[in-house]
Design a protein around this motif. Sequence first.
Motif, PDB file in Angstrom:
ATOM      1  N   PHE A 129      -2.379  -2.350  11.328  1.00 40.51           N
ATOM      2  CA  PHE A 129      -3.623  -1.585  11.476  1.00 40.51           C
ATOM      3  C   PHE A 129      -3.895  -1.156  12.917  1.00 40.51           C
ATOM      4  O   PHE A 129      -4.449  -0.089  13.153  1.00 40.51           O
ATOM      5  N   VAL A 174       4.190  -1.191   3.539  1.00 41.72           N
ATOM      6  CA  VAL A 174       3.819   0.191   3.226  1.00 41.72           C
ATOM      7  C   VAL A 174       4.957   0.843   2.458  1.00 41.72           C
ATOM      8  O   VAL A 174       6.101   0.880   2.928  1.00 41.72           O
ATOM      9  N   VAL A 210       1.194  -6.764   5.579  1.00 37.09           N
ATOM     10  CA  VAL A 210       1.076  -5.505   4.841  1.00 37.09           C
ATOM     11  C   VAL A 210       2.456  -4.848   4.754  1.00 37.09           C
ATOM     12  O   VAL A 210       3.188  -4.804   5.745  1.00 37.09           O
ATOM     13  N   THR A 255       2.474   5.499   8.111  1.00 34.23           N
ATOM     14  CA  THR A 255       1.426   4.470   8.162  1.00 34.23           C
ATOM     15  C   THR A 255       0.279   4.952   9.050  1.00 34.23           C
ATOM     16  O   THR A 255      -0.904   4.810   8.705  1.00 34.23           O
ATOM     17  N   LEU A 262      -3.555   5.582   7.883  1.00 31.63           N
ATOM     18  CA  LEU A 262      -4.682   4.917   8.550  1.00 31.63           C
ATOM     19  C   LEU A 262      -5.709   5.928   9.023  1.00 31.63           C
ATOM     20  O   LEU A 262      -6.916   5.712   8.902  1.00 31.63           O
ATOM     21  N   ALA A 285      -7.002  -4.316   4.214  1.00 27.65           N
ATOM     22  CA  ALA A 285      -7.433  -4.815   5.529  1.00 27.65           C
ATOM     23  C   ALA A 285      -8.362  -6.011   5.376  1.00 27.65           C
ATOM     24  O   ALA A 285      -8.355  -6.924   6.196  1.00 27.65           O
ATOM     25  N   VAL A 318       0.835  -1.215   0.000  1.00 29.76           N
ATOM     26  CA  VAL A 318       0.000   0.000   0.000  1.00 29.76           C
ATOM     27  C   VAL A 318       0.861   1.254   0.000  1.00 29.76           C
ATOM     28  O   VAL A 318       2.029   1.232   0.390  1.00 29.76           O
ATOM     29  N   LEU A 370      -6.294   1.312   2.007  1.00 26.60           N
ATOM     30  CA  LEU A 370      -6.020   0.456   3.164  1.00 26.60           C
ATOM     31  C   LEU A 370      -7.197  -0.431   3.521  1.00 26.60           C
ATOM     32  O   LEU A 370      -7.028  -1.522   4.045  1.00 26.60           O
TER      33      LEU A 370
END
Length: 335
Positions: A245, A229, A227, A253, A257, A221, A43, A217
């Motif tokens: 998360f 980044v 994940v 990050t 989020l 998820a 991501v 995201l």
Amino acid sequence: MSEAPPLLEVRELCTELRTASGPLLVVDRVSLRLERGQSLGLVGESGCGKTLTALSLMRLLPPQARVVSGQVLFGGRDLLALDERELRALRGDRIAMVFQEPMSALNPVLEVGDQVAEALRVHGRSRAEATRIALELLERVGVVPASDRFAAYPHQLSGGLRQRVLLAMAVACQPDLLITDEPTTALDPTLQAQVLELILELQRSSGLALLLISHDLGVVAQVCGRVAVLHAGQLVEEGTAEAIFARPRHPYTAALLEAARALHHRTSSDDELPAPPALPALRGAAELPSRWPPGCRFASRCHRADASCAAGSVELDEGTHRCRCRHPLAPAEPP
Ligand SMILES: Nc1ncnc2c1ncn2[C@@H]1O[C@H](COP(=O)(O)OP(=O)(O)OP(=O)(O)O)[C@@H](O)[C@H]1O
Ligand code: SF4
Ligand SMILES: [Mg+2]
């Protein structure tokens, strides 16, 4: 006894883009690892290098880009060292890809059923066998009734159905790895959820490994176990989806989020993303590659930045949870 190598291991991948103002390193020492049957989400904001990373892995870069160093080990074999014939045998057979725009990946003048069957025929199935399996696959991915839809042309199907046809083609040869780049971005939210559900189902039932690339995201998820980044061509954090998360360590990050959560609250009432630590939402836009600074590339937008961040390169820590930051959030810093 030696341990089996991971299905995919990307080591220090560097990809350069030729521009009028000189070469730019748009993928900068990216390392990733994906085990068989696992799912990894990549991501980051638009322009951070997600697509060029995926295209580098598959050696499908546009002419102005080239891999300058690194390794892409697939089951221990370096894809960057294979000749074109060996690579073609792996693409579509052991490694399949689905990209964002289904229309450009389908042949507009061929019936979709024939296109799925063709994917099987190039890997050795007879015509009759390929047609039978193509029908089963169309049924399985929800292009139904498959007997009617088999003879449809791409333009006769909705975007969601076209994406399903591409997924049928992708899994036709039972690959070990599926790479999807923004597979649902062009779809409306309802179709997006259905196609994601399908990807998850295919991944679990076929035991394939998934590299899912998305700027969203929420999408990652829903689907991914781990994940990674990416920010400005560099990996800044990597860990389990749960840790990323619920307890992000990198300020970027955490800001991503928070921005995703704010958007989610505006568009839905359910709570799929756990609350991130309180931080100001992502400030400003990402810098263009030509303006990436020598120190931390997030410094101009980071509320934790100090002089040390801009002074020199900031390296990724190694471990099960990797983070590239001089002042990361504490592992359990309260929201
Ligand atoms: N064919 C190309 N020609 C010139 N520049 C390119 C090309 N493809 C990518 N770039 C540049 O390389 C950088 C990385 O692009 P990339 O497409 O990998 O980003 P991305 O993370 O996939 O973005 P998005 O979320 O918008 O798809 C960007 O600055 C982009 O403008
Ligand atoms: S290294 Fe410094 S500027 Fe970069 S993300 Fe960490 S705290 Fe922010
Ligand atoms: Mg992209």
